[in-house]
Design an enzyme around this catalytic site. Structure first.
Site, short mmCIF file in Angstrom:
data_model
loop_
_atom_site.label_atom_id
_atom_site.label_comp_id
_atom_site.label_asym_id
_atom_site.label_seq_id
_atom_site.Cartn_x
_atom_site.Cartn_y
_atom_site.Cartn_z
N CYS A 80 52.18 37.84 28.68
CA CYS A 80 51.33 38.28 27.57
C CYS A 80 51.72 39.69 27.14
O CYS A 80 52.75 39.88 26.52
CB CYS A 80 49.85 38.17 27.95
SG CYS A 80 48.74 38.14 26.52
N HIS A 95 49.73 32.48 29.72
CA HIS A 95 49.38 32.87 31.09
C HIS A 95 49.67 31.72 32.06
O HIS A 95 48.78 30.91 32.35
CB HIS A 95 47.90 33.26 31.16
CG HIS A 95 47.59 34.55 30.49
ND1 HIS A 95 47.57 35.77 31.16
CD2 HIS A 95 47.30 34.84 29.20
CE1 HIS A 95 47.28 36.73 30.31
NE2 HIS A 95 47.12 36.20 29.11
N GLU A 153 49.94 31.74 35.15
CA GLU A 153 49.24 31.86 36.43
C GLU A 153 48.01 30.97 36.52
O GLU A 153 47.56 30.63 37.62
CB GLU A 153 48.85 33.32 36.69
CG GLU A 153 47.79 33.92 35.78
CD GLU A 153 48.35 34.57 34.53
OE1 GLU A 153 47.66 35.44 33.96
OE2 GLU A 153 49.47 34.20 34.13
#
Length: 538
Positions: A386, A511, A513
């Site tokens: 990001c 993202h 994750e």
């Protein structure tokens, strides 16, 4: 709407202190039930007045987790997804703000027929309705409901009352309560103290709720005599007093709970038509063992602006651990503040990989650019997420003909805004709920490191941002070597970039994750760790 499928509910409350691990306890029970073959969902209730977690400061509340459908939620939903290996909807996060906003909207629409709108029954009914929406949408065997905060908090009282009513309405055999407390050890007295747990349970019972199981968190194991004392004073069976001392990794907690026969306790208490079998967790045991590897060690620096609170980057931390275990190395994560004039050369020199996470606001951005520059100069594997991708693009532009390049988020008058706001966002004034949120499709470019990581052409990843790569600079930066390795299906939005002539330097707008699992690490994190391991050998 009458529900035909009967869903069981497990409600998890907390006592004594906050942050004692209710979320991990909930997720761990869910993991056990999932291993038995049950279909499990989870709900997190946050009693704060915010509508969602989107505008909360990471220093106060940790990471904002984003669901596939674009809801900004509490970080515990991340634990649920990782442990249960499911994708939860935004409905799984209930806040006081959501409840009251819905009730007030209904009142304005005249749906209460002129009644005086009150906490009971209108607020409590709305809470129950939001809980049941999960099981109405899909046939779950069990829904876990975690109530944030601690018993005794003023803001939690309407939720406790609603949960008490839920038990009565769904039936005693279909709803159970698990109370998670903390057993402190007083060094001066040389003993554990159970009085806080006794008082916390008494407070819960004063609300009309008798816990079926008490999970006792402690720094070290407590003995049978202490468990017996808790059972006696809190009016539960001693077998239902479960101790979970601090573990080496959070992923051990399901194993600890199963050793204490919590699966059998749950099955018997709410009448699940299955036979508990601890061997079903064998695959999970293998995952835990892989996560406990001690060598070889690789040093990974997370260069961010919220590093004082690790929970601000909890999904990134867990994703690195998942990937490291899969690759066969131990990830030693070093948190480095980007809010400095100069990064510590000695610290940076010991790193085998650099990760630049997301964030909002100008503070610390120049430090992130310095980290990118260091990675370029020393060929250190670099991963930008990001705002981390924005840092990579900005620094590449500064090094290649645009020394004043910046993001318009930080300098609206900059002559070269290589990162700019999306057109549809420029007229929006409200800060909350105005971003590109949730899952979006992306098309990968063959022959890139990103494509090699995923080994597919079409992917979907979760987003949380307002600013994008500015297409006005796309052709020129590509001509100067920047690799565009992922774009939106219409080729309009740049989703992933790579630096040329570098062993591994990838920046992504999304993202990744949020989609990593201990049993299934995210492809980009795995590829990043493989590059780090190779670099560490040199």
């Amino acid at each position: 709407m009458e529900r035909i499928f009967l869903t069981k509910y497990i409600i998890i409350t907390g006592g004594v202190v906050s942050s004692i691990g209710k979320g991990i306890t909930s997720a761990s029970m869910g993991r056990i039930l999932r291993s038995y073959g049950l279909k499990v969902a989870a709900i997190k209730i946050d009693p704060y007045l915010n509508w969602d977690s989107g505008t909360l400061n990471p220093y106060q509340h940790g990471e904002v987790f984003v669901t596939n459908d674009g809801m900004e939620t509490d970080l515990d939903l991340g634990h649920y997804e990782r442990f249960l290996d499911v994708e939860l909807p935004g409905l799984s996060n209930i806040t006081t703000g959501k409840v009251y906003k819905s009730v007030i909207s209904k009142e304005r629409e005249g749906k209460f027929l002129g009644a005086c709108v009150q906490v009971i029954p209108h607020i409590t009914n709305e809470i129950k309705e939001m809980i049941r929406l999960i099981s109405d949408n899909e046939d779950y065997d069990v829904v876990l409901i975690e109530l944030g905060g601690t018993v005794g908090d003023i803001e939690s009282q309407p939720f406790l009352e609603a949960l008490r009513q839920l038990r009565n309405e769904e039936g005693h055999d279909n709803v159970m309560f698990v109370h998670v407390t903390f057993i402190p050890y007083l060094n001066a007295a040389g003993e554990f103290k159970t009085k806080p747990t006794q008082h916390s349970t008494k407070e819960l019972r004063s609300m009309g709720i008798n816990p079926d199981v008490i999970v006792c968190r402690s720094q070290e194991p407590i003995d049978d005599a202490l468990e017996g004392k808790i059972a006696h004073f809190c009016d539960v069976d001693q077998k239902a007093v479960v101790n979970t001392p601090d573990a080496g990794t959070i992923y051990e907690v399901p194993l600890v709970l199963e050793e204490n026969n919590i699966g059998e306790l749950i099955v018997n208490r709410i009448g699940l038509d299955i036979k508990p079998d601890s061997s079903k967790l064998d695959d999970w045991r293998k995952i835990v063992e892989s996560l406990k590897i001690e060598s070889p060690v690789v040093n990974i620096g997370i260069v961010g602006k919220y590093v004082e609170l690790e929970d601000a980057y909890i999904s990134i931390r867990e994703s690195l651990q998942h990937a490291a275990a899969n690759v066969g190395v131990k990830a030693n994560i070093i948190y480095i503040s980007s809010d400095v004039d100069n990064l510590d050369e000695e610290v940076m020199g010991n790193l085998h990989g650099i990760l630049i996470p997301g964030g909002f606001g100008e503070r610390g951005f120049e430090g992130k650019l310095d980290a990118v520059d260091y990675a370029i100069e020393h060929n250190v594997p670099l991963f930008g997420i990001c705002l981390g991708m924005h840092s990579i693009v900005t620094q590449f532009a500064r090094r290649n003909g645009y020394p004043e390049a910046n993001s318009s988020e930080f300098d609206s008058e900059n002559p070269h805004p290589v990162i700019d706001m999306m057109e549809e966002q420029k007229k929006v004034k409200n800060m909350g709920g105005t971003m590109r949120l949730g899952s979006y499709d992306c098309k990968l470019v063959k022959g890139t490191k990103t494509y090699e990581a995923y080994n597919v052409e079409d992917i979907a990843e979760r987003h949380r941002h307002r600013f994008e790569f500015n297409n006005d600079y796309r052709k020129d930066l590509e001509d100067k070597g920047l690799v565009i390795s992922g774009v939106s299906p219409d080729d309009f939005l740049v989703e992933i970039v790579e630096l040329p002539n570098h062993p591994w330097a990838v920046g992504c707008q999304f993202h990744p994750e949020f989609k990593s699992r201990p049993n299934r690490p995210h492809p980009l994190f795995k590829s990043f760790l493989e590059a780090i391991y190779e670099y560490s050998k040199n």
